[in-house]
Design a protein around this motif. Structure first.
Motif, PDB file in Angstrom:
ATOM      1  N   GLY A 233     -26.819  38.138  -2.024  1.00  0.00           N
ATOM      2  CA  GLY A 233     -26.330  36.988  -2.770  1.00  0.00           C
ATOM      3  C   GLY A 233     -26.476  37.277  -4.251  1.00  0.00           C
ATOM      4  N   THR A 234     -25.390  37.128  -5.018  1.00  0.00           N
ATOM      5  CA  THR A 234     -25.372  37.615  -6.394  1.00  0.00           C
ATOM      6  C   THR A 234     -24.564  36.680  -7.284  1.00  0.00           C
ATOM      7  OG1 THR A 234     -25.285  39.835  -5.431  1.00  0.00           O
ATOM      8  CG2 THR A 234     -25.013  39.685  -7.801  1.00  0.00           C
ATOM      9  N   ALA A 235     -24.947  36.592  -8.556  1.00  0.00           N
ATOM     10  CA  ALA A 235     -24.182  35.872  -9.559  1.00  0.00           C
ATOM     11  C   ALA A 235     -23.694  36.848 -10.626  1.00  0.00           C
ATOM     12  CB  ALA A 235     -25.035  34.775 -10.205  1.00  0.00           C
ATOM     13  N   HIS A 236     -22.471  36.591 -11.122  1.00  0.00           N
ATOM     14  CA  HIS A 236     -21.893  37.397 -12.191  1.00  0.00           C
ATOM     15  C   HIS A 236     -21.398  36.472 -13.296  1.00  0.00           C
ATOM     16  CE1 HIS A 236     -21.773  41.080  -9.685  1.00  0.00           C
ATOM     17  NE2 HIS A 236     -21.583  40.205  -8.714  1.00  0.00           N
ATOM     18  N   GLY A 237     -21.631  36.892 -14.537  1.00  0.00           N
ATOM     19  CA  GLY A 237     -21.200  36.112 -15.683  1.00  0.00           C
ATOM     20  C   GLY A 237     -20.949  37.009 -16.874  1.00  0.00           C
ATOM     21  N   PRO A 238     -20.861  36.438 -18.085  1.00  0.00           N
ATOM     22  CA  PRO A 238     -20.401  37.196 -19.258  1.00  0.00           C
ATOM     23  C   PRO A 238     -21.175  38.468 -19.558  1.00  0.00           C
ATOM     24  CG  PRO A 238     -20.459  34.845 -19.734  1.00  0.00           C
ATOM     25  CD  PRO A 238     -21.113  35.021 -18.388  1.00  0.00           C
ATOM     26  N   THR A 239     -22.491  38.471 -19.394  1.00  0.00           N
ATOM     27  CA  THR A 239     -23.304  39.643 -19.737  1.00  0.00           C
ATOM     28  C   THR A 239     -24.073  40.187 -18.542  1.00  0.00           C
ATOM     29  OG1 THR A 239     -25.103  38.175 -20.440  1.00  0.00           O
ATOM     30  CG2 THR A 239     -23.569  38.910 -22.144  1.00  0.00           C
ATOM     31  N   TYR A 240     -23.731  39.756 -17.334  1.00  0.00           N
ATOM     32  CA  TYR A 240     -24.429  40.212 -16.123  1.00  0.00           C
ATOM     33  C   TYR A 240     -23.396  40.300 -15.005  1.00  0.00           C
ATOM     34  CZ  TYR A 240     -24.519  35.080 -15.887  1.00  0.00           C
ATOM     35  OH  TYR A 240     -24.174  33.757 -15.930  1.00  0.00           O
ATOM     36  N   PHE A 241     -22.763  41.460 -14.925  1.00  0.00           N
ATOM     37  CA  PHE A 241     -21.686  41.651 -13.954  1.00  0.00           C
ATOM     38  C   PHE A 241     -21.677  43.100 -13.499  1.00  0.00           C
ATOM     39  CE2 PHE A 241     -19.994  42.137 -18.218  1.00  0.00           C
ATOM     40  CZ  PHE A 241     -19.251  43.301 -18.165  1.00  0.00           C
ATOM     41  N   ASN A 242     -20.836  43.375 -12.474  1.00  0.00           N
ATOM     42  CA  ASN A 242     -20.829  44.702 -11.846  1.00  0.00           C
ATOM     43  C   ASN A 242     -22.253  45.070 -11.419  1.00  0.00           C
ATOM     44  OD1 ASN A 242     -18.083  44.753 -12.272  1.00  0.00           O
ATOM     45  ND2 ASN A 242     -18.191  46.078 -14.062  1.00  0.00           N
ATOM     46  N   GLU A 243     -22.727  46.258 -11.816  1.00  0.00           N
ATOM     47  CA  GLU A 243     -24.056  46.685 -11.383  1.00  0.00           C
ATOM     48  C   GLU A 243     -25.170  45.856 -12.005  1.00  0.00           C
ATOM     49  OE1 GLU A 243     -22.912  49.331 -14.886  1.00  0.00           O
ATOM     50  OE2 GLU A 243     -21.938  48.471 -13.102  1.00  0.00           O
ATOM     51  N   ASN A 244     -24.851  45.022 -12.991  1.00  0.00           N
ATOM     52  CA  ASN A 244     -25.855  44.166 -13.619  1.00  0.00           C
ATOM     53  C   ASN A 244     -25.838  42.741 -13.079  1.00  0.00           C
ATOM     54  OD1 ASN A 244     -26.886  46.165 -15.421  1.00  0.00           O
ATOM     55  ND2 ASN A 244     -25.034  45.918 -16.653  1.00  0.00           N
ATOM     56  N   GLY A 245     -25.103  42.518 -11.987  1.00  0.00           N
ATOM     57  CA  GLY A 245     -25.150  41.213 -11.346  1.00  0.00           C
ATOM     58  C   GLY A 245     -26.572  40.862 -10.945  1.00  0.00           C
ATOM     59  N   ILE A 246     -26.903  39.580 -10.999  1.00  0.00           N
ATOM     60  CA  ILE A 246     -28.273  39.124 -10.749  1.00  0.00           C
ATOM     61  C   ILE A 246     -28.313  38.373  -9.422  1.00  0.00           C
ATOM     62  CG2 ILE A 246     -30.176  37.715 -11.606  1.00  0.00           C
ATOM     63  CD1 ILE A 246     -29.021  38.103 -14.419  1.00  0.00           C
ATOM     64  N   GLY A 247     -29.214  38.790  -8.540  1.00  0.00           N
ATOM     65  CA  GLY A 247     -29.269  38.125  -7.246  1.00  0.00           C
ATOM     66  C   GLY A 247     -30.413  38.605  -6.392  1.00  0.00           C
ATOM     67  N   GLY A 248     -30.294  38.378  -5.103  1.00  0.00           N
ATOM     68  CA  GLY A 248     -31.332  38.744  -4.153  1.00  0.00           C
ATOM     69  C   GLY A 248     -30.727  39.205  -2.847  1.00  0.00           C
ATOM     70  N   SER A 249     -31.577  39.577  -1.928  1.00  0.00           N
ATOM     71  CA  SER A 249     -31.125  40.006  -0.606  1.00  0.00           C
ATOM     72  C   SER A 249     -32.124  39.545   0.441  1.00  0.00           C
ATOM     73  CB  SER A 249     -30.968  41.530  -0.541  1.00  0.00           C
ATOM     74  OG  SER A 249     -32.225  42.175  -0.654  1.00  0.00           O
ATOM     75  N   VAL A 250     -31.672  39.516   1.677  1.00  0.00           N
ATOM     76  CA  VAL A 250     -32.523  39.124   2.787  1.00  0.00           C
ATOM     77  C   VAL A 250     -32.123  39.929   4.009  1.00  0.00           C
ATOM     78  CG1 VAL A 250     -31.067  37.235   3.619  1.00  0.00           C
ATOM     79  CG2 VAL A 250     -33.545  37.095   3.909  1.00  0.00           C
ATOM     80  N   THR A 251     -33.058  40.176   4.904  1.00  0.00           N
ATOM     81  CA  THR A 251     -32.814  41.003   6.080  1.00  0.00           C
ATOM     82  C   THR A 251     -32.717  40.138   7.327  1.00  0.00           C
ATOM     83  OG1 THR A 251     -34.022  42.836   5.074  1.00  0.00           O
ATOM     84  CG2 THR A 251     -33.667  42.935   7.456  1.00  0.00           C
ATOM     85  N   LEU A 252     -31.639  40.318   8.071  1.00  0.00           N
ATOM     86  CA  LEU A 252     -31.454  39.614   9.337  1.00  0.00           C
ATOM     87  C   LEU A 252     -32.174  40.359  10.458  1.00  0.00           C
ATOM     88  CD1 LEU A 252     -27.599  38.946   9.074  1.00  0.00           C
ATOM     89  CD2 LEU A 252     -29.449  37.350   8.549  1.00  0.00           C
ATOM     90  N   PRO A 253     -32.495  39.696  11.563  1.00  0.00           N
ATOM     91  CA  PRO A 253     -33.165  40.368  12.671  1.00  0.00           C
ATOM     92  C   PRO A 253     -32.251  41.264  13.481  1.00  0.00           C
ATOM     93  CG  PRO A 253     -32.786  38.078  13.208  1.00  0.00           C
ATOM     94  CD  PRO A 253     -32.401  38.237  11.775  1.00  0.00           C
ATOM     95  N   ALA A 254     -30.933  41.123  13.303  1.00  0.00           N
ATOM     96  CA  ALA A 254     -29.956  41.954  13.998  1.00  0.00           C
ATOM     97  C   ALA A 254     -28.729  42.064  13.115  1.00  0.00           C
ATOM     98  CB  ALA A 254     -29.603  41.353  15.361  1.00  0.00           C
ATOM     99  N   ASP A 255     -27.794  42.938  13.484  1.00  0.00           N
ATOM    100  CA  ASP A 255     -26.580  43.102  12.699  1.00  0.00           C
ATOM    101  C   ASP A 255     -25.885  41.758  12.483  1.00  0.00           C
ATOM    102  OD1 ASP A 255     -27.207  45.748  12.900  1.00  0.00           O
ATOM    103  OD2 ASP A 255     -25.356  46.365  13.904  1.00  0.00           O
ATOM    104  N   ALA A 256     -25.310  41.579  11.309  1.00  0.00           N
ATOM    105  CA  ALA A 256     -24.643  40.323  10.972  1.00  0.00           C
ATOM    106  C   ALA A 256     -23.465  40.025  11.888  1.00  0.00           C
ATOM    107  CB  ALA A 256     -24.175  40.358   9.521  1.00  0.00           C
ATOM    108  N   SER A 257     -22.961  41.043  12.576  1.00  0.00           N
ATOM    109  CA  SER A 257     -21.828  40.856  13.489  1.00  0.00           C
ATOM    110  C   SER A 257     -22.253  40.339  14.860  1.00  0.00           C
ATOM    111  CB  SER A 257     -21.081  42.177  13.665  1.00  0.00           C
ATOM    112  OG  SER A 257     -21.954  43.179  14.182  1.00  0.00           O
ATOM    113  N   GLN A 258     -23.557  40.250  15.109  1.00  0.00           N
ATOM    114  CA  GLN A 258     -24.033  39.913  16.446  1.00  0.00           C
ATOM    115  C   GLN A 258     -24.224  38.424  16.687  1.00  0.00           C
ATOM    116  OE1 GLN A 258     -24.310  42.384  18.877  1.00  0.00           O
ATOM    117  NE2 GLN A 258     -23.219  43.396  17.187  1.00  0.00           N
ATOM    118  N   ALA A 259     -24.303  37.627  15.624  1.00  0.00           N
ATOM    119  CA  ALA A 259     -24.564  36.194  15.797  1.00  0.00           C
ATOM    120  C   ALA A 259     -24.029  35.432  14.602  1.00  0.00           C
ATOM    121  CB  ALA A 259     -26.060  35.937  15.958  1.00  0.00           C
TER     122      ALA A 259
END
Length: 284
Positions: free
Chosen positions: A177-203
């Motif tokens: 999950g990421t936000a992009h704006g005037p001075t924080y975009f592309n590789e400088n996008g600001i956000g986080g991540s989380v790990t699912l217990p199984a592949d996202a395609s499974q449920a």
């Protein structure tokens, strides 16, 4: 997500989530609230989603590979986006038909087709919560996304972008999950991540963003994993999210991020959307 070169993200640490099957999500904090707009995708199989709420963007070359040198040509064909007759919207990436000669930005012809649906000009959230319950396709070279863009009429990245959920290529259990704006975009996008217990395609999981004044919180299955405020930006004045924002759903293939598809890439690669709900303030 706005398809620019993104080889890395500024990430906060995520946590392990409990799974969510096909039953109604018990974790949603919006349970009992009435959405001001919802899409439940009831209808006959192979019919298109309602044009009252959804636009279908098409092409590749004229969009410069959607900003990320992508290989898919977005179409308005039912093969790429249609209802399944069981209450779901299917957005499917699949190899382009032989002889189709669809013009591409990085190659002569696009080797894949897919779909990109938006609510631009039709439905938007001002403040409140967006929930999308979906199964996301996984596999090498795929980049399915649930995201939002601002309606302020400014050129990207000043337009503002909120990526509600991205599942990239060979990381089938990771949700970004990421936000992009005037001075924080592309590789400088600001956000986080989380790990699912199984592949996202499974449920099915409920991917959500709660957009309040000067605060955006990302969650999966009702469990928050990242909150953004102006104090976390390079400059607080670059906060651009106090505006109406519309929703986008798409499955991209190839490009700078996540890289090329391979022989193991599933075909079709389908995002199955159970419902979309907007709570709070906006227009529809």
């Amino acid at each position: 997500m706005n398809r620019r070169t993104r080889l890395a993200l500024v990430l906060a640490l995520g946590g392990l989530l409990c799974g969510c099957g096909s039953a109604p999500d018990p974790h949603s904090s919006s349970a009992g609230e009435k959405p001001f707009w919802r899409a439940e995708f009831d209808g006959a199989a192979d019919t298109r989603p309602s044009a009252r709420s959804w636009n279908t963007e098409t092409g590749n070359r004229d969009a410069e590979g959607w900003g990320n040198n992508e290989l898919q040509y977005y179409t308005d064909d039912a093969a790429n986006s249609a209802l399944d007759g069981a209450g779901h919207l299917l957005i499917s990436a699949r190899p382009a038909p032989a002889g189709s000669e669809l013009p591409c930005h990085t190659t002569e012809f696009c080797t894949w087709t897919s779909a990109r649906l938006t609510t631009e000009g039709k439905v938007a959230l001002t403040r409140g919560r967006v929930e999308v319950r979906a199964k996301m396709p996984t596999g090498t070279g795929l980049l399915p996304a649930i995201w939002m863009l601002g309606d302020n009429g400014v050129e990207w990245p000043g337009q503002g972008e909120i990526d509600i959920c991205e599942v990239v290529g060979g990381e089938p259990r990771t949700v970004y999950g990421t936000a992009h704006g005037p001075t924080y975009f592309n590789e400088n996008g600001i956000g986080g991540s989380v790990t699912l217990p199984a592949d996202a395609s499974q449920a099915f999981h409920t991917y959500a963003v709660d957009k309040q004044p000067h605060r955006i919180t990302w969650s999966v299955d009702g469990r928050p994993y990242f909150t953004l405020t102006p104090s976390k930006l390079p400059a607080p004045r670059d906060w651009v999210f106090e505006q109406d924002m519309h929703l986008l759903l798409n499955v991209a293939v190839g490009g700078d991020w996540p890289g090329p598809p391979g022989t193991s890439t599933p075909s079709p690669a389908t995002m199955t959307v159970d419902h979309v709900r907007f709570y709070g303030e906006g227009h529809a």
